[in-house]
Scaffold this motif. Structure first.
Motif, PDB file in Angstrom:
ATOM      1  N   ILE A   4       0.820  -1.217   0.000  1.00  6.59           N
ATOM      2  CA  ILE A   4       0.000   0.000   0.000  1.00  6.59           C
ATOM      3  C   ILE A   4       0.852   1.264   0.000  1.00  6.59           C
ATOM      4  O   ILE A   4       0.330   2.358   0.085  1.00  6.59           O
ATOM      5  N   GLU A   5       2.152   1.129  -0.134  1.00 11.74           N
ATOM      6  CA  GLU A   5       3.036   2.287  -0.166  1.00 11.74           C
ATOM      7  C   GLU A   5       3.090   2.866  -1.577  1.00 11.74           C
ATOM      8  O   GLU A   5       3.155   2.133  -2.562  1.00 11.74           O
ATOM      9  N   ILE A   6       3.062   4.194  -1.638  1.00 15.16           N
ATOM     10  CA  ILE A   6       3.216   4.894  -2.913  1.00 15.16           C
ATOM     11  C   ILE A   6       4.256   5.988  -2.722  1.00 15.16           C
ATOM     12  O   ILE A   6       4.435   6.488  -1.611  1.00 15.16           O
ATOM     13  N   PRO A   7       4.952   6.380  -3.781  1.00 13.97           N
ATOM     14  CA  PRO A   7       5.928   7.459  -3.621  1.00 13.97           C
ATOM     15  C   PRO A   7       5.216   8.799  -3.410  1.00 13.97           C
ATOM     16  O   PRO A   7       4.142   9.030  -3.955  1.00 13.97           O
ATOM     17  N   TRP A   8       5.809   9.635  -2.604  1.00 13.59           N
ATOM     18  CA  TRP A   8       5.300  10.993  -2.391  1.00 13.59           C
ATOM     19  C   TRP A   8       6.438  11.913  -2.785  1.00 13.59           C
ATOM     20  O   TRP A   8       7.482  11.942  -2.137  1.00 13.59           O
ATOM     21  N   ILE A   9       6.247  12.635  -3.872  1.00 10.01           N
ATOM     22  CA  ILE A   9       7.318  13.445  -4.455  1.00 10.01           C
ATOM     23  C   ILE A   9       6.877  14.894  -4.505  1.00 10.01           C
ATOM     24  O   ILE A   9       5.737  15.198  -4.869  1.00 10.01           O
ATOM     25  N   ILE A  10       7.792  15.785  -4.151  1.00 12.98           N
ATOM     26  CA  ILE A  10       7.504  17.215  -4.198  1.00 12.98           C
ATOM     27  C   ILE A  10       8.734  17.932  -4.743  1.00 12.98           C
ATOM     28  O   ILE A  10       9.870  17.513  -4.491  1.00 12.98           O
ATOM     29  N   THR A  11       8.513  18.991  -5.497  1.00 12.12           N
ATOM     30  CA  THR A  11       9.609  19.788  -6.031  1.00 12.12           C
ATOM     31  C   THR A  11       9.175  21.240  -6.109  1.00 12.12           C
ATOM     32  O   THR A  11       7.980  21.531  -6.114  1.00 12.12           O
ATOM     33  N   GLY A  12      10.129  22.126  -6.170  1.00 12.58           N
ATOM     34  CA  GLY A  12       9.819  23.542  -6.296  1.00 12.58           C
ATOM     35  C   GLY A  12      10.701  24.391  -5.404  1.00 12.58           C
ATOM     36  O   GLY A  12      11.577  23.887  -4.697  1.00 12.58           O
ATOM     37  N   PRO A  13      10.474  25.711  -5.433  1.00 13.59           N
ATOM     38  CA  PRO A  13      11.267  26.618  -4.602  1.00 13.59           C
ATOM     39  C   PRO A  13      11.107  26.276  -3.124  1.00 13.59           C
ATOM     40  O   PRO A  13      10.006  26.040  -2.647  1.00 13.59           O
ATOM     41  N   GLY A  14      12.216  26.224  -2.421  1.00 13.41           N
ATOM     42  CA  GLY A  14      12.178  25.968  -0.987  1.00 13.41           C
ATOM     43  C   GLY A  14      12.121  24.511  -0.596  1.00 13.41           C
ATOM     44  O   GLY A  14      12.132  24.170   0.578  1.00 13.41           O
ATOM     45  N   VAL A  15      12.061  23.609  -1.591  1.00 16.42           N
ATOM     46  CA  VAL A  15      12.006  22.171  -1.304  1.00 16.42           C
ATOM     47  C   VAL A  15      13.430  21.623  -1.315  1.00 16.42           C
ATOM     48  O   VAL A  15      14.231  21.947  -2.192  1.00 16.42           O
ATOM     49  N   LYS A  16      13.748  20.784  -0.328  1.00 19.06           N
ATOM     50  CA  LYS A  16      15.073  20.168  -0.264  1.00 19.06           C
ATOM     51  C   LYS A  16      15.294  19.291  -1.500  1.00 19.06           C
ATOM     52  O   LYS A  16      14.384  18.576  -1.924  1.00 19.06           O
ATOM     53  N   THR A  17      16.493  19.362  -2.048  1.00 23.04           N
ATOM     54  CA  THR A  17      16.849  18.583  -3.233  1.00 23.04           C
ATOM     55  C   THR A  17      17.519  17.276  -2.817  1.00 23.04           C
ATOM     56  O   THR A  17      18.402  17.278  -1.964  1.00 23.04           O
ATOM     57  N   GLY A  18      17.086  16.161  -3.411  1.00 17.43           N
ATOM     58  CA  GLY A  18      17.698  14.873  -3.154  1.00 17.43           C
ATOM     59  C   GLY A  18      17.507  14.378  -1.732  1.00 17.43           C
ATOM     60  O   GLY A  18      18.281  13.566  -1.250  1.00 17.43           O
TER      61      GLY A  18
END
Length: 71
Positions: A4-18
């Motif tokens: 039941i696990e799915i990836p949760w991905i976020i990107t944009g200004p102020g978001v930590k990279t990697g």
């Protein structure tokens, strides 16, 4: 639980990279995170929580700069 696990991905200004979020994240947290980004107070009935761990320390400054650029 892996089924039941799915990836949760976020990107944009102020978001930590990697960065890999260490705490569990629910799909309910997505709306709460968006409300946090736009400085909105989520309704009391929401069970989600903002995923603050995903953001750099200067999130507010980054968001203000983004909003000015969009004007």
């Amino acid at each position: 639980m892996a089924e039941i696990e799915i990836p949760w991905i976020i990107t944009g200004p102020g978001v930590k990279t990697g960065y890999e979020i260490k705490s569990p994240v629910s799909t309910c947290d997505t709306a709460a995170t968006i409300a946090y980004v736009f400085k909105l107070k989520p309704p009391a009935c929401w069970i989600g929580r903002p995923v603050r761990e995903a953001f750099k320390a200067g999130l507010t400054d980054s968001l203000d700069a983004l909003m000015r650029a969009m004007e």
